[in-house]
Write a protein that holds these residues in place. Structure first.
Motif, PDB file in Angstrom:
ATOM      1  N   ILE A 277      11.586   6.860  -3.216  1.00 11.17           N
ATOM      2  CA  ILE A 277      10.095   6.344  -2.492  1.00 11.17           C
ATOM      3  C   ILE A 277       9.884   5.287  -3.831  1.00 11.17           C
ATOM      4  N   TYR A 278      10.828   3.332  -2.900  1.00 15.42           N
ATOM      5  CA  TYR A 278      11.022   2.369  -3.380  1.00 15.42           C
ATOM      6  C   TYR A 278       9.898   1.597  -2.765  1.00 15.42           C
ATOM      7  N   TYR A 279       9.474   0.240  -3.492  1.00 13.73           N
ATOM      8  CA  TYR A 279       8.776  -0.702  -2.950  1.00 13.73           C
ATOM      9  C   TYR A 279       9.266  -2.029  -3.155  1.00 13.73           C
ATOM     10  N   ALA A 280      10.253  -1.924  -3.813  1.00 13.18           N
ATOM     11  CA  ALA A 280      11.079  -3.497  -3.520  1.00 13.18           C
ATOM     12  C   ALA A 280      12.690  -2.716  -3.442  1.00 13.18           C
ATOM     13  N   ALA A 281      13.572  -3.861  -2.141  1.00 12.44           N
ATOM     14  CA  ALA A 281      14.805  -3.774  -2.454  1.00 12.44           C
ATOM     15  C   ALA A 281      15.907  -5.104  -2.664  1.00 12.44           C
TER      16      ALA A 281
ATOM     17  N   ALA B  56       3.682  10.009  -4.514  1.00  4.89           N
ATOM     18  CA  ALA B  56       3.655   9.765  -6.020  1.00  4.89           C
ATOM     19  C   ALA B  56       5.457  11.107  -6.339  1.00  4.89           C
ATOM     20  N   GLU B  57       5.400  11.856  -5.922  1.00  2.84           N
ATOM     21  CA  GLU B  57       6.231  12.768  -6.406  1.00  2.84           C
ATOM     22  C   GLU B  57       7.373  12.231  -6.603  1.00  2.84           C
ATOM     23  N   PHE B  58       8.258  11.559  -5.164  1.00  2.00           N
ATOM     24  CA  PHE B  58       9.296  10.881  -4.675  1.00  2.00           C
ATOM     25  C   PHE B  58       9.091   9.352  -5.033  1.00  2.00           C
ATOM     26  N   GLU B  59       8.254   8.795  -5.995  1.00  2.00           N
ATOM     27  CA  GLU B  59       8.133   7.356  -6.698  1.00  2.00           C
ATOM     28  C   GLU B  59       9.114   7.128  -7.956  1.00  2.00           C
TER      29      GLU B  59
ATOM     30  N   ARG C 122       0.834  -1.299   0.185  1.00  2.00           N
ATOM     31  CA  ARG C 122      -0.298  -0.097  -0.279  1.00  2.00           C
ATOM     32  C   ARG C 122       0.773   0.881   0.214  1.00  2.00           C
ATOM     33  N   ARG C 123       0.117   2.524  -0.758  1.00  2.00           N
ATOM     34  CA  ARG C 123       1.074   3.780  -0.492  1.00  2.00           C
ATOM     35  C   ARG C 123       0.915   4.319   1.015  1.00  2.00           C
ATOM     36  N   LEU C 124       1.506   5.007   1.163  1.00  2.00           N
ATOM     37  CA  LEU C 124       1.283   5.729   2.683  1.00  2.00           C
ATOM     38  C   LEU C 124       0.668   6.897   1.807  1.00  2.00           C
TER      39      LEU C 124
ATOM     40  N   ALA D 205      16.436   7.381   0.529  1.00  2.00           N
ATOM     41  CA  ALA D 205      15.849   6.564  -0.301  1.00  2.00           C
ATOM     42  C   ALA D 205      15.349   5.922   1.566  1.00  2.00           C
ATOM     43  N   VAL D 206      14.095   5.693   1.059  1.00  2.00           N
ATOM     44  CA  VAL D 206      13.206   5.059   2.039  1.00  2.00           C
ATOM     45  C   VAL D 206      12.143   3.691   1.284  1.00  2.00           C
ATOM     46  N   PHE D 207      11.998   2.787   1.682  1.00  2.00           N
ATOM     47  CA  PHE D 207      11.399   1.713   1.086  1.00  2.00           C
ATOM     48  C   PHE D 207      10.375   1.460   2.260  1.00  2.00           C
ATOM     49  N   VAL D 208       9.068   1.048   1.504  1.00  2.00           N
ATOM     50  CA  VAL D 208       8.323   1.392   2.246  1.00  2.00           C
ATOM     51  C   VAL D 208       7.214  -0.577   1.434  1.00  2.00           C
ATOM     52  N   MET D 209       6.921  -0.389   3.057  1.00  2.00           N
ATOM     53  CA  MET D 209       6.359  -2.135   2.611  1.00  2.00           C
ATOM     54  C   MET D 209       5.523  -1.955   3.934  1.00  2.00           C
ATOM     55  N   VAL D 210       4.389  -1.692   3.659  1.00  2.00           N
ATOM     56  CA  VAL D 210       3.886  -1.247   5.339  1.00  2.00           C
ATOM     57  C   VAL D 210       2.147  -2.310   4.148  1.00  2.00           C
TER      58      VAL D 210
END
Length: 384
Positions: free
Chosen positions: A199-203, A192-195, A184-186, A301-306
């Motif tokens: 902003i990443y969803y995989a490492a 969205a601007e920094f995706e 999910r997106r926070l 870098a921020v990895f979003v995994m929530v």
């Protein structure tokens, strides 16, 4: 494009727009210096590149004849879908596996899985599922990607017609839904601007190269977040794991949480979440909040995994879903099989199924077991 290449195990080299290397390549190819292109060899240049264009050029996106019929259509090529493909082929079923991006699914972005039986030193999710793909192909199962299914309809004879985003269609006596979930997106301004630029969803190696000798943040308290933190700690100067709750005991495997706590390059901050992003063209800092108040941390870098949202929009209301969009199966769907849905001939396995365990090993198991149900259904259809 870099993500598509990395996820499909294609060797490549990429240069950021505006860099000296990118300008040199653009000059040698006669292309505009600030427009993305993909270059093959010496004389093949793909302007306005898309995964579909590159896949077709490499022979990955193979055409399926219009209205070609299969015994089973498997949607999703993660551990559950590929496992289903292996066993479908082994049982002599005509099987087609379709995925929107690449083999591996969510597991394909995991740098190392250490609790999968038979791999005591661990294995990456991409390697594990790639081996399954080769095994499935040996039994005659076909794979096509990147190919997105736009809709699924049931015909008068009980069979199913899947329509791809490009308008082409395939027919199938049965369907296995293995589309998994996506993070999910926070609800944070400028996310969205920094995706893709912070902003990443995989490492994976593709993202880790931007984190060398810097501080990075990983948001989440599950196994995927823990594995990402361990992987990134090899290249980043420091990894800060932000967890909303006050413990990892209920959401992360014990062996993984113990390693995180013992690693000096990783700090776990409980009761903490991100509230604001800062930067120009790229992410430069993040404001985080806990019981002590707000503070701003410099990070590129921020990895979003929530949390996770199921990929079920394409099912066209053919099957019953729970309140969160996961596919109901078994008794909850009024079916006898634990993987059967409310629509005869459609089955669901892996993370997309309501009540699933959300582990690679369980997804592989479900993908293998469901084929016995598929085989019985297809045999009944053929007899009729």
């Amino acid at each position: 494009m870099a993500e598509f290449a990395a996820r499909n195990r294609l060797p490549y080299r990429s240069y950021p727009l505006g860099s000296d290397e990118a300008a040199h390549v653009a000059s040698s190819c006669g292309t505009a210096p600030l427009e993305p292109v993909v270059v093959f060899g010496r004389d093949v240049v793909v302007s306005d590149p898309t995964p579909e264009k590159v896949a077709r050029l490499l022979g990955l996106d193979q055409d399926v004849p219009e209205d070609e019929a299969f015994d089973v259509l498997i949607v999703g090529a993660g551990p559950a879908g590929v496992s289903a493909g292996v066993y479908a082929g082994a049982e002599g079923l005509r099987a087609l596996v379709v995925d929107e991006t690449a083999i591996g699914g969510q597991a394909g972005t995991s740098s190392r899985i250490e609790n999968y039986m038979g791999f005591p030193t661990g294995i990456s999710g991409a390697d594990l599922v790639w081996r399954g793909e080769v095994q499935a192909m040996k039994f005659g199962t076909r794979f096509v990607m990147p190919r997105r299914i736009e809709s699924l309809d049931q015909l008068d004879n009980g069979a199913f017609c899947a329509t791809f985003a490009n308008g082409r269609r395939v027919l199938a006596a049965s369907v296995v839904v293995a589309t998994g979930v996506q993070y999910r997106r926070l609800p944070i301004a400028r996310l969205a601007e920094f995706e893709g630029t912070g902003i990443y969803y995989a490492a994976t190696e593709n993202e880790a190269r931007f984190c060398r000798d810097t501080e990075v943040l990983v948001i989440g308290g599950g196994n995927s977040a823990g594995q990402a933190a361990m992987f990134l700690s090899r290249t980043a100067r420091h990894v800060r794991l932000l967890v909303r709750g006050d413990t990892l005991a209920s959401s992360m495997s014990s062996y993984l949480s113990s390693r995180l706590e013992a690693d000096p390059a990783i700090t776990i901050e409980y009761g903490t979440h991100a509230v604001e992003l800062h930067g120009g063209d790229r992410l430069e800092a993040v404001t985080i909040r806990n019981g002590d108040g707000d503070r701003t941390v410099a990070s590129c870098a921020v990895f979003v995994m929530v949390g996770a949202a199921p990929n079920t929009g394409w099912l066209s209301e053919l099957v019953a879903l729970d309140g969160k969009g996961f596919v109901l199966t078994g008794e909850a769907a009024g079916a006898m099989s634990p993987f059967a849905t409310s629509c005869a001939g459609i089955y669901a396995v892996g993370d997309v199924r309501a009540g699933s365990v959300k582990r690679v090993s369980s997804s592989v198991g479900e993908g293998s077991v469901v084929i016995s149900n598929v085989w019985e259904h297809v045999r009944g259809v053929n007899r009729a």
